[in-house]
Design a protein around this motif. Structure first.
Motif, PDB file in Angstrom:
ATOM      1  N   SER A  48      -4.977   8.933  -7.846  1.00 26.55           N
ATOM      2  CA  SER A  48      -4.357   8.899  -9.173  1.00 26.55           C
ATOM      3  C   SER A  48      -4.086   7.469  -9.635  1.00 26.55           C
ATOM      4  CB  SER A  48      -3.046   9.693  -9.156  1.00 26.55           C
ATOM      5  OG  SER A  48      -2.144   9.150  -8.202  1.00 26.55           O
ATOM      6  N   HIS A  49      -4.113   6.524  -8.706  1.00 31.98           N
ATOM      7  CA  HIS A  49      -3.816   5.128  -9.040  1.00 31.98           C
ATOM      8  C   HIS A  49      -5.072   4.313  -9.347  1.00 31.98           C
ATOM      9  CE1 HIS A  49      -0.639   6.537  -6.137  1.00 31.98           C
ATOM     10  NE2 HIS A  49       0.087   6.217  -7.181  1.00 31.98           N
ATOM     11  N   TYR A  50      -6.139   4.534  -8.571  1.00 27.86           N
ATOM     12  CA  TYR A  50      -7.374   3.763  -8.732  1.00 27.86           C
ATOM     13  C   TYR A  50      -8.590   4.665  -8.563  1.00 27.86           C
ATOM     14  CZ  TYR A  50      -4.317  -0.247  -7.713  1.00 27.86           C
ATOM     15  OH  TYR A  50      -3.302  -1.182  -7.723  1.00 27.86           O
ATOM     16  N   LYS A  51      -9.617   4.394  -9.371  1.00 30.71           N
ATOM     17  CA  LYS A  51     -10.920   4.993  -9.161  1.00 30.71           C
ATOM     18  C   LYS A  51     -11.741   3.985  -8.358  1.00 30.71           C
ATOM     19  CE  LYS A  51     -10.711   8.962 -11.273  1.00 30.71           C
ATOM     20  NZ  LYS A  51     -10.851  10.205 -10.489  1.00 30.71           N
ATOM     21  N   ARG A  52     -12.049   4.325  -7.094  1.00 31.67           N
ATOM     22  CA  ARG A  52     -12.807   3.398  -6.253  1.00 31.67           C
ATOM     23  C   ARG A  52     -13.444   4.149  -5.103  1.00 31.67           C
ATOM     24  NH1 ARG A  52      -8.002  -0.358  -3.879  1.00 31.67           N
ATOM     25  NH2 ARG A  52      -7.085   1.033  -2.333  1.00 31.67           N
ATOM     26  N   ARG A  53     -14.370   3.469  -4.439  1.00 32.39           N
ATOM     27  CA  ARG A  53     -15.154   4.154  -3.409  1.00 32.39           C
ATOM     28  C   ARG A  53     -14.840   3.669  -2.005  1.00 32.39           C
ATOM     29  NH1 ARG A  53     -20.364   2.972  -6.971  1.00 32.39           N
ATOM     30  NH2 ARG A  53     -18.838   1.539  -7.890  1.00 32.39           N
ATOM     31  N   CYS A  54     -13.572   3.474  -1.739  1.00 33.47           N
ATOM     32  CA  CYS A  54     -13.155   3.112  -0.385  1.00 33.47           C
ATOM     33  C   CYS A  54     -11.687   3.464  -0.196  1.00 33.47           C
ATOM     34  CB  CYS A  54     -13.384   1.630  -0.108  1.00 33.47           C
ATOM     35  SG  CYS A  54     -12.289   0.542  -1.033  1.00 33.47           S
TER      36      CYS A  54
END
Length: 275
Positions: free
Chosen positions: A52-58
């Motif tokens: 919910s805080h960041y869209k990222r792939r890790c």
């Protein structure tokens, strides 16, 4: 001992210049296809992972407790909840994160923007200092050396005030009252640490800071003064004029006539005499 002789087939010798052009064209096409495939791999899973805080792939491995979380905010929420014993509550030291886990291939590795195993970009925005990954670059993230952390809103729209110790809107550059360490304290209403807060913050005319939603809640309860110094948070001149009119229309009791009282008002410098 037998020897095997290898030779290079020269297309020029067989087909002349047309053969060379054909070979070069094929090579360029292969390079372009390889580059396109590499770029496609970098964008795989874009905006499909995160929290919910960041869209990222890790995900990150927290150096404080060696546990894996989607981001530092997820860690801090989990480790500071009411279910955790007070002596065990803590925040992750963001700058000390050393290991991340790729969300696509689950490879754990040192902090890099691109996964060493599958080649995916783990965050369109990447800050090596803050160990921050984020695919949603519409936030216009930037790293502020003065603050020592990443901010949002675009570098051109903010400036760092070294006395206040934080970034302010460029509109306040020449007109805000400086208060030393203005953001390095808790919000006077909800007590969240303002310097690292992700919520909107308002700089009051007196220079003190407060969450925007906390200020609105105060105003809904007819509180129009700074909780830190009691100065007005907006123009109250019309209200004071109305009160003056009401006082003027109210006869002073005989026992209080011709008496003076010294008051210290937050809006004024020093004391004033009132009759």
């Amino acid at each position: 001992m037998g020897t095997t002789m290898e030779y290079f087939h020269d297309p020029m010798a067989t087909h002349g210049s047309n053969g060379l052009e054909e070979h070069t064209s094929t090579s360029k096409k292969s390079d372009v296809e390889g580059m396109a495939e590499s770029l496609e791999k970098l964008d795989e899973g874009y905006l499909q992972y995160g929290c919910s805080h960041y869209k990222r792939r890790c995900r990150i491995r927290a150096p404080c407790c060696n546990e894996v979380f989607d981001c530092r905010h997820c860690h801090n929420e989990a480790k500071n909840s009411v279910d955790v014993k007070p002596q065990q509550r803590h925040d992750v030291p963001r700058h000390k994160v050393q290991r991340v886990i790729c969300s696509l291939c689950d490879t754990e590795q040192d902090v890099h923007q691109v996964c060493i195993n599958c080649g995916v970009c783990m965050g369109k925005y990447f800050c090596e200092t803050c160990k921050l990954f984020d695919d949603d670059i519409s936030k216009q993230q930037y790293h502020c050396d003065g603050c020592g952390i990443c901010r949002t809103g675009g570098r051109d729209n903010f400036f760092h005030c070294f006395k206040c110790g934080c970034c302010y809107s460029i509109m306040l550059k020449d007109c805000h009252p400086c208060v030393e360490g203005a953001m390095h304290h808790n919000c006077p209403v909800c007590f969240e640490f303002l310097f690292e807060s992700t919520r909107d913050i308002n700089v009051l005319p007196c220079g003190h800071t407060i969450h925007m939603d906390c200020l609105k809640e105060m105003q809904q309860h007819l509180q129009f003064f700074c909780p830190m110094c009691s100065k007005s948070v907006c123009d109250m001149s019309k209200v004071w004029e109305k009160l003056d009119e009401e006082v003027a229309l109210t006869p002073m009791p005989e026992s209080y006539q011709n008496k003076k009282v010294c008051l210290i008002l937050p809006e004024q410098e020093g004391m004033i005499d009132l009759c």
